[in-house]
Design an enzyme around this catalytic site. Structure first.
Site, mmCIF file in Angstrom:
data_model
loop_
_atom_site.group_PDB
_atom_site.id
_atom_site.type_symbol
_atom_site.label_atom_id
_atom_site.label_comp_id
_atom_site.label_asym_id
_atom_site.label_seq_id
_atom_site.Cartn_x
_atom_site.Cartn_y
_atom_site.Cartn_z
ATOM 1 N N VAL A 1 0.815 -1.217 0.000
ATOM 2 C CA VAL A 1 0.000 0.000 0.000
ATOM 3 C C VAL A 1 0.851 1.270 0.000
ATOM 4 O O VAL A 1 2.040 1.240 0.291
ATOM 5 C CB VAL A 1 -0.962 0.014 1.209
ATOM 6 C CG1 VAL A 1 -1.894 -1.169 1.138
ATOM 7 C CG2 VAL A 1 -0.180 -0.007 2.526
ATOM 8 N N GLU A 2 0.194 2.405 -0.302
ATOM 9 C CA GLU A 2 0.828 3.728 -0.359
ATOM 10 C C GLU A 2 2.025 3.739 -1.305
ATOM 11 O O GLU A 2 3.044 4.357 -1.036
ATOM 12 C CB GLU A 2 1.263 4.186 1.049
ATOM 13 C CG GLU A 2 0.139 4.316 2.049
ATOM 14 C CD GLU A 2 -0.677 5.586 1.867
ATOM 15 O OE1 GLU A 2 -0.464 6.286 0.875
ATOM 16 O OE2 GLU A 2 -1.530 5.847 2.723
ATOM 17 N N GLY A 3 1.907 3.053 -2.418
ATOM 18 C CA GLY A 3 2.992 2.957 -3.388
ATOM 19 C C GLY A 3 3.742 1.663 -3.183
ATOM 20 O O GLY A 3 4.435 1.482 -2.177
#
Length: 824
Positions: free
Chosen positions: A502-504
């Site tokens: 997640v988040e990149g």
């Protein structure tokens, strides 16, 4: 030939002045003086005079006469630069320009100002924040039973949900004027860590509303009407928010999302001809989505009827939509790696929203990507690193205690070298994460929005979490792999891929973002050159180019000297061990600056496609950042001597890692000639750094094998339950009892060696030891208590077959964890 040697020395002196970025007029004056002195003293041959003055006069003219330089040299260079400069889309530019540049720029310069760094604010908590942690946070932790959440309910209990809402956990970032807690980034991080030490599912539930989502976007871009309506409701928990960005066709490449909105007029709530947007979308992996009442949505907006203006393709836009709006399909769940935080898909078919539901109103249509990029740092810099640091702290405390009390061959397993090496890696890596967490949250609390630093710690914390948990599972062995209420790390192990994703996604973050964005934003002159070239600004390009040239001369002249002297003459605050590491990180900053500069010049825009090289350079930038944080952390702690083993282990590990990555860059640089030159400039005497020694590792491991101030400080965010049936509390209790019994055990061992007692297991000689007055009755009782506590913590959970095969599950022997048995 003396005149030639002297001329070379004088030119080298000039080069040093240029490297120190003296003024151009001073350069020219000094060079003229050198040539005049040389001419008068030596009367060199005519050909030498012609060459020397023939070079000097045009060079002087170009340096001093700005219009001439810009017309003859800079303008053609600008045209060439524009041709070779890689293309950049609007979304790439917005991502690149997001946030601020902080300490990363000092690292990139090759000349970090350590005194400036030590002047940064230390992470701290207000009285109110500390009281909230000691009160509601600890109370929430006492309510959490992670096995109940993840296995039985697949959700938080209703009482836990109510408590989170009522105590304002969803409003940590919301200002008090809207009813929020208005906590600092540091407090936010510590709260997430403490909750995560009990349950990742509960921690994710708490952290997501305070990360990238409706509250953050409203605070940054919302209209006053939107803020006044939604922020109090979010702070009170009356609204549960989620934010929908990722879809089946747009994951890491979120800017290419196929979800659309079309500007139109339509009847809405009894009003005709309302200006708004008709939306169609499909999203997935949306945390809190299944229970959300307020949906933040990212979509691509089009205006084919040109109701807003002449532009038809408006761009990515963000809106807030109540989930009760007709056309929304929401409520089904994903089940990510046996974690039970709410996560699921949502879809919308011909959903109409009025224009004032766009975050920021009509004025912010098409600005969604920039808004997202500017708000992304909270998730990357606070929430996910807090989860990772919590796992490190929990492993350090619990697995250290387990290794101290668990025995094989009548010896605590923590005393074996192989185990102590792994324990040192767990403790040392946790120390690094603690340092960088505080370093970064303090920067955010000081007003920074460090976009590069947030990518660094998101990637490196989640990767180090993976290493720590795997190491911990190796030590726990059967105790770690047997799931049940007593397994305190099993769910963390299962959750590892979630944080990585997640988040990149981590592969993307490492190979494209850290150095890709860092090289442009953190380099002293590269971004200025690119902006000047984009705007065809000859004057700005000229200034940036001259500055860049001075920077190159500076690092190329300093690098061989400080490499040959092994950094011993670099300035450093303090003295002793710490000063040594300041100098070595300074040296590696310089080596990184040289390597990065040569790589950028040799590959140009082609570096964008050399993802592995970019990833390795990003690793070096990251390790320099982590090393800086470690030195600052030790300083902020008061430089305690008992903490030095952790400091030294961390520094040595990071320095060796940087050296390895730089060597890998040079081994893979396409130009072998430039690789050789760079190696001579940066490592002329070979590889100076080694991994931490076994002896140092054993000293680090010892710090988590026994109670003490360093262990408590290293694991300060771990919640220690009052309930002694909880595994973490049992491990702490077993460690304390084991330490209390050590002196009596040593007496028995000494008596056996002396022949006063029969040889064998000292724990089997308690009655004989008391009879022989080797130990007292109280000491025998202390040993029995330690044995009983050890037997408790090495048990694993067992289940009746029916529990694993039938819907209605029952525990064996009326025990909440089934029938207990001993691990192998």
């Amino acid at each position: 030939m003396h005149w030639m040697m002297e001329l070379l020395v004088m030119v080298a002196l000039l080069g040093f002045m240029m490297a120190r970025q003296a003024s151009r007029k001073l350069w020219t004056g000094v060079l003229a003086a050198i040539l005049a002195y040389w001419t008068l003293r030596y009367s060199p041959p005519a050909w030498a005079l012609v060459i020397a003055w023939g070079i000097f006069i045009p060079l002087a003219m170009l340096l001093i006469v700005t219009p001439l330089r810009r017309a003859v040299l800079v303008k053609p260079l600008l045209s060439l630069y524009r041709k070779i400069m890689p293309g950049m889309s609007d979304t790439e530019r917005e991502a690149l320009e997001a946030g601020s540049v902080w300490w990363e720029a000092e690292i990139f310069s090759g000349r970090p100002d350590w005194q400036r760094m030590l002047g940064f604010a230390a992470p701290s908590l207000s009285t109110e924040e500390q009281a909230f942690i000691d009160g509601p946070v600890n109370e929430l932790c006492s309510m959490i039973n992670d096995w109940e959440i993840t296995e039985e309910l697949r959700d938080l209990t209703p009482a836990t949900w109510d408590f989170i809402k009522q105590q304002g956990f969803f409003g940590m970032i919301i200002p008090k004027q809207y009813g929020g807690l208005d906590f600092s980034a540091n407090a936010h991080s510590i709260i997430v860590m403490k909750v995560a030490s009990c349950s990742i599912s509960a921690a994710v539930t708490v952290m997501v509303p305070n990360s990238l989502g409706p509250a953050k976007l409203l605070l940054s871009y919302g209209t006053e009407a939107q803020k006044n309506y939604y922020l109090p409701r979010l702070a009170r928990g009356e609204e549960i928010p989620c934010f929908a960005l990722t879809g089946p066709e747009a994951g890491s490449d979120a800017a290419s999302m196929p979800d659309t909105g079309v500007v139109c007029r339509q009847s809405f709530e009894g009003r005709d001809g309302v200006l708004g947007i008709r939306l169609n979308w499909e999203k997935r992996y949306i945390t809190l989505g299944p229970v959300a009442t307020l949906l933040g949505l990212a979509f691509h907006l089009y205006d084919p009827e040109q109701l807003l203006g002449e532009q038809e393709d408006i761009g990515i836009t963000l809106a807030l939509i109540p989930t009760s709006t007709p056309g929304i399909e929401i409520g089904t769940r994903h089940f990510p790696m046996n974690q039970s935080f709410m996560n699921g898909p949502n879809r919308g078919t011909d959903v109409f929203i009025p224009m004032d539901w766009v975050i920021g109103g009509q004025a912010h249509v098409g600005q969604g990507w920039r808004m997202l990029m500017n708000c992304l740092s909270d998730g990357r810099a606070i929430s996910l690193p807090a989860l990772s640091a919590a796992s490190g702290q929990l492993a350090s405390r619990s697995v250290g205690a387990y290794a101290a009390v668990r025995k094989q061959f009548k010896v605590p397993i923590g005393k074996f070298e192989g185990i102590s090496e792994v324990l040192a890696r767990i403790a040392g890596t946790t120390y690094i994460m603690n340092a960088a967490r505080g370093f970064t949250t303090a920067a955010i609390d000081s007003g920074e929005e460090p976009s590069v630093a947030s990518a660094i710690i998101k990637y490196h914390f989640t990767e180090r979490m993976r290493v720590i948990i795997n190491d911990a599972m190796d030590i726990l062995a059967g105790r770690g792999i047997s799931m049940g209420p007593g397994n305190f790390l099993g769910r963390s192990y299962q959750a590892l891929p979630i944080a990585i994703t997640v988040e990149g996604a981590n592969i993307l973050t490492r190979n494209l973002i850290i150095f890709g964005q860092g090289a442009i934003r953190c380099h002293p002159f590269l971004f200025r050159e690119m902006e000047a070239a984009r705007q065809s600004d000859v004057a700005a390009f000229d200034d940036a180019l001259l500055g860049h040239g001075s920077h190159i001369l500076s690092i190329l002249s300093r690098s061989p000297f400080h490499s040959l002297t092994r950094g011993r003459l670099l300035a450093a605050p303090g003295h002793g061990v710490c000063a040594k590491y300041y100098r070595q990180f300074g040296r590696m900053s310089l080596a990184f600056a040289v390597t990065a500069e040569i790589t950028l010049m040799s590959l140009g825009g082609g570096l964008k496609r050399k993802e592995s090289l970019s990833g390795r350079l990003g690793d070096v930038l990251s390790l320099l950042y982590l090393g800086s944080a470690v030195l600052k952390h030790h300083h902020d702690n008061g430089s305690p001597e008992e903490e030095l083993p952790l400091l030294e282990w961390a520094c040595q590990d990071l320095l060796h890692g940087m050296q390895t990555r730089l060597q890998e860059v040079l081994n893979n640089l396409p130009s072998r000639f430039l690789a050789t030159i760079t190696r001579l400039l940066t490592f002329p005497l070979g590889k100076p750094y080694q991994r931490p020694t076994d002896e140092l590792g054993q000293r680090v491991a010892a710090l988590i094998l026994e109670p003490g101030a360093v262990r408590d400080r290293l694991t300060e965010a771990v919640y220690i339950p009052v309930d002694q049936s909880a595994a973490v509390a049992q491990l702490d209790d077993a460690l304390e009892k084991s330490v209390a019994a050590e002196a009596a055990i040593r007496k028995l061992v000494s008596a056996m060696k002396a022949g006063a007692l029969a040889k064998g297991d000292p724990e089997q000689q308690l009655e004989a030891g008391v009879s022989a007055s080797v130990i007292t009755v109280q000491e025998a009782a202390a040993i029995r208590a330690a044995i009983a506590a050890r037997k408790t913590v090495i048990q694993v959970d067992e289940f009746l077959p029916e529990y694993l095969t039938k819907e209605h599950r029952k525990w064996g022997n009326n025990h909440p964890g089934g029938v207990a048995g001993q691990s192998s």
